[in-house]
Enzyme design. Structure first.
Site, PDB file in Angstrom:
ATOM      1  N   VAL A   1      -0.091  -2.284   0.464  1.00 49.19           N
ATOM      2  CA  VAL A   1      -1.037  -1.862  -0.573  1.00 49.19           C
ATOM      3  C   VAL A   1      -1.211  -0.344  -0.574  1.00 49.19           C
ATOM      4  O   VAL A   1      -1.303   0.283  -1.632  1.00 49.19           O
ATOM      5  CB  VAL A   1      -2.396  -2.572  -0.357  1.00 49.19           C
ATOM      6  CG1 VAL A   1      -3.460  -2.018  -1.292  1.00 49.19           C
ATOM      7  CG2 VAL A   1      -2.243  -4.081  -0.566  1.00 49.19           C
ATOM      8  N   GLU A   2      -1.225   0.253   0.633  1.00 48.16           N
ATOM      9  CA  GLU A   2      -1.435   1.703   0.762  1.00 48.16           C
ATOM     10  C   GLU A   2      -0.289   2.503   0.137  1.00 48.16           C
ATOM     11  O   GLU A   2      -0.517   3.435  -0.629  1.00 48.16           O
ATOM     12  CB  GLU A   2      -1.572   2.083   2.244  1.00 48.16           C
ATOM     13  CG  GLU A   2      -2.929   1.773   2.853  1.00 48.16           C
ATOM     14  CD  GLU A   2      -3.973   2.820   2.513  1.00 48.16           C
ATOM     15  OE1 GLU A   2      -3.663   3.773   1.786  1.00 48.16           O
ATOM     16  OE2 GLU A   2      -5.116   2.658   2.962  1.00 48.16           O
ATOM     17  N   SER A   3       0.954   2.154   0.488  1.00 43.91           N
ATOM     18  CA  SER A   3       2.082   3.012   0.120  1.00 43.91           C
ATOM     19  C   SER A   3       3.209   2.287  -0.622  1.00 43.91           C
ATOM     20  O   SER A   3       4.214   2.924  -0.955  1.00 43.91           O
ATOM     21  CB  SER A   3       2.672   3.628   1.396  1.00 43.91           C
ATOM     22  OG  SER A   3       3.136   2.598   2.248  1.00 43.91           O
TER      23      SER A   3
END
Length: 582
Positions: free
Chosen positions: A101-103
């Site tokens: 989800v972050e990257s």
């Protein structure tokens, strides 16, 4: 260009809607699996019936599934390492989807707020967890180091907020912002914190925790698993972890790829932290990441081309000395030789892989493995000794001698039979080392007393003969004077014989103390001067053991040690000048 991108995405959506069936939008997962996912993040199982969770599942469609699979394929290189690090740290596997989800598993991704890497570290947080950034290297983009730092940070957040879902939200919006939201809400219930009307948390953080849950649900979807013919979605990844290979600092990735026979794009994709596409110049050695299969091929390629060699550990070697000898870092030496982690102590003959070409002055025996076959023999002691002395004599461990001879005490008398480990080349009676020596004929110890007795007898007999001649020459002397002279000569003969016998008895007593019978012939000793050439790894005790001596005997006053000492030679011209000046 924008029109082409929009057209491309429209084609993909049309293709997915046609290829996927109508029921593909729904989830195919057991309710028990869903509750397990919620419990792994410390979320109350009652959240299963909450309107936020129900709406979250209803919004999952075919396009989201396709996007999930595409992102998962992108993280194919890093997933095995991330999963292993999370399992070792006792952090739930659900946090693997947090990196997604972050990257979106883009290791070199950067946000408008200057966050970077798989875990989107901000510069200030990166400094706290020792992720360095300079012109050549950004360790926030290092997939392994950044994951270790993220694990430490999540553990700290969990120790503060006590629940994993709160740690995930604090990771996104910050500790202070989450603490403020908890004070306003008066509770840590997820259903309350996700309220869109009261907005206790920023919208980005509310969507953030929802996306992590969606990714976790899709990973356990039975239909997706069946379509990919895998038992678990982690099997989608190549189970080949990234390993480190060390090279000289300042080398470019292109040169390294050519040297090890690996495609440049593959090497670059595995090492996004090298910003300038080269190793830092200020480091003697630096690492690059490669999958295990490619790393093995690279090592073989380096050996074939002579770019690396195998060094076999020699006596008195340590890791520090080896690293200094070959100008390589200790960390690089350990990474090149993972078997060192299992062995705390170096063993003679242990192979070590070292990058570069072997020095010309390196002895050949250190590049070839010596095959020694050992056997157990029985050795009879010649004199009173101990297990320690026998261990030094045969180069055996004290513990192995104890195991082979359990009934033997501290002191061992002469004539005792012992089991000893030797190489096939050696025998029970060890030979003297091959050294150049010159023998000097010196009289034996036990024969000195006999020779001195003979000499005294000769002198006494000569004395008696002289007495006889003097008596014959002097006729006027009486017979009484002749008797007295003969008596004195006999007394001197008996005294010399007694002293010779006493000396011989003393020598025989000393021989009998060494363990030999007095009835046997006396042991003959011979002294010789030995010229010994010092080899690599020699020390005084070892040399004494080779020469069948003790260390004290070597350093006895009167012994001569010949050493080579370097001296500065002054030319003849300079000598004449100095002489003239004086």
């Amino acid at each position: 260009m924008r029109f082409i991108n929009i057209l491309f995405w429209l084609v993909i959506t049309c293709f997915t809607t046609l290829s996927l069936s109508a029921d593909s939008a729904t989830l195919h997962i057991d309710p028990q699996e869903e509750i397990k996912i919620l419990e792994s993040l410390d979320i109350d199982p009652l959240f299963y019936n909450d309107e936020h969770y129900v709406a979250l599942k209803e919004n999952i469609n075919a396009l989201k599934k396709l996007y999930f699979l595409k992102t998962l394929k992108r993280g194919n290189i890093f997933m095995p390492n991330l999963q292993e690090l999370l399992n070792e740290s006792d952090i739930p596997n659900t946090f693997l989807y947090m990196a997604m989800v972050e990257s979106k598993f883009l290791a070199d991704s950067k946000s408008h707020k200057h966050a970077a890497g798989l875990w989107q570290f901000m510069p200030a947080t990166a400094k706290v967890y020792n992720l360095n950034k300079n012109r050549e290297v950004d360790e926030r983009l290092d997939p392994i180091k950044s994951t270790k730092a993220a694990i430490e940070y999540l553990k700290y957040l969990h120790s503060r907020f006590k629940k994993w879902y709160l740690a995930a939200m604090a990771y996104n919006c910050g500790e202070a912002r989450l603490a403020q939201a908890l004070r306003k809400a008066g509770t840590d219930d997820l259903a309350v914190l996700l309220d869109d009307e009261k907005e206790y948390l920023p919208k980005e953080t509310r969507e953030y925790i929802k996306r992590i849950l969606v990714a976790a649900l899709l990973a356990h979807d039975k239909k997706i698993i069946k379509q990919n013919n895998k038992n678990h979605l982690f099997g989608f990844c190549s189970n080949k972890k990234l390993t480190k290979l060390y090279f000289r600092g300042g080398e470019s990735l292109a040169a390294i790829a050519f040297k090890i026979g690996v495609p440049y794009q593959k090497l670059k994709a595995c090492n996004p932290h090298l910003i300038k596409n080269r190793l830092p110049k200020d480091r003697k050695m630096y690492y690059v990441y490669l999958p295990e299969d490619l790393a093995e091929k690279a090592k073989k390629h380096l050996k074939d081309t002579g770019e690396s060699f195998v060094y076999y550990v020699q006596p008195n070697d340590t890791l520090f000395l080896i690293s200094k000898r070959f100008n390589i870092k200790l960390s690089a030496l350990r990474e090149l030789n993972p078997h060192l982690a299992k062995h705390k102590v170096l063993k003679i003959g242990m192979p070590l892989t070292i990058l570069g070409k072997p020095p010309k002055d390196l002895p050949k025996k250190s590049l070839q493995k010596e095959k020694e076959k050992y056997k157990i023999i029985t050795y009879t002691t010649q004199k009173r000794t101990s297990l320690y002395e026998i261990s030094l004599k045969f180069n055996n461990k004290f513990s192995t001698l104890k195991k082979l001879n359990p009934n033997i005490g501290k002191r061992i008398p002469a004539g005792t039979k012992l089991k000893v480990v030797v190489t096939e080349e050696k025998n029970a009676t060890e030979k003297m080392p091959k050294v150049a020596f010159k023998t000097k004929p010196i009289l034996e110890k036990n024969t000195t007393a006999v020779t001195t007795a003979k000499e005294t007898n000769r002198t006494a007999s000569n004395h008696s003969e002289t007495n006889k001649t003097t008596v014959a020459a002097k006729q006027p002397e009486t017979n009484e004077t002749l008797k007295t002279n003969r008596h004195e000569a006999n007394v001197t003969l008996t005294k010399a014989a007694n002293t010779a016998q006493k000396r011989a008895s003393k020598e025989n007593q000393t021989v009998s103390h060494t363990g030999l019978k007095t009835s046997e012939k006396p042991v003959r000793f011979r002294y010789r001067t030995v010229t010994y050439r010092i080899e690599e790894g020699d020390y005084l005790e070892k040399i004494a053991m080779k020469l069948h001596m003790k260390k004290k005997e070597m350093l006895r006053p009167g012994n001569i040690l010949i050493l080579k000492i370097k001296e500065a030679v002054v030319p003849q011209d300079n000598r004449t000048k100095t002489a003239v000046q004086e």
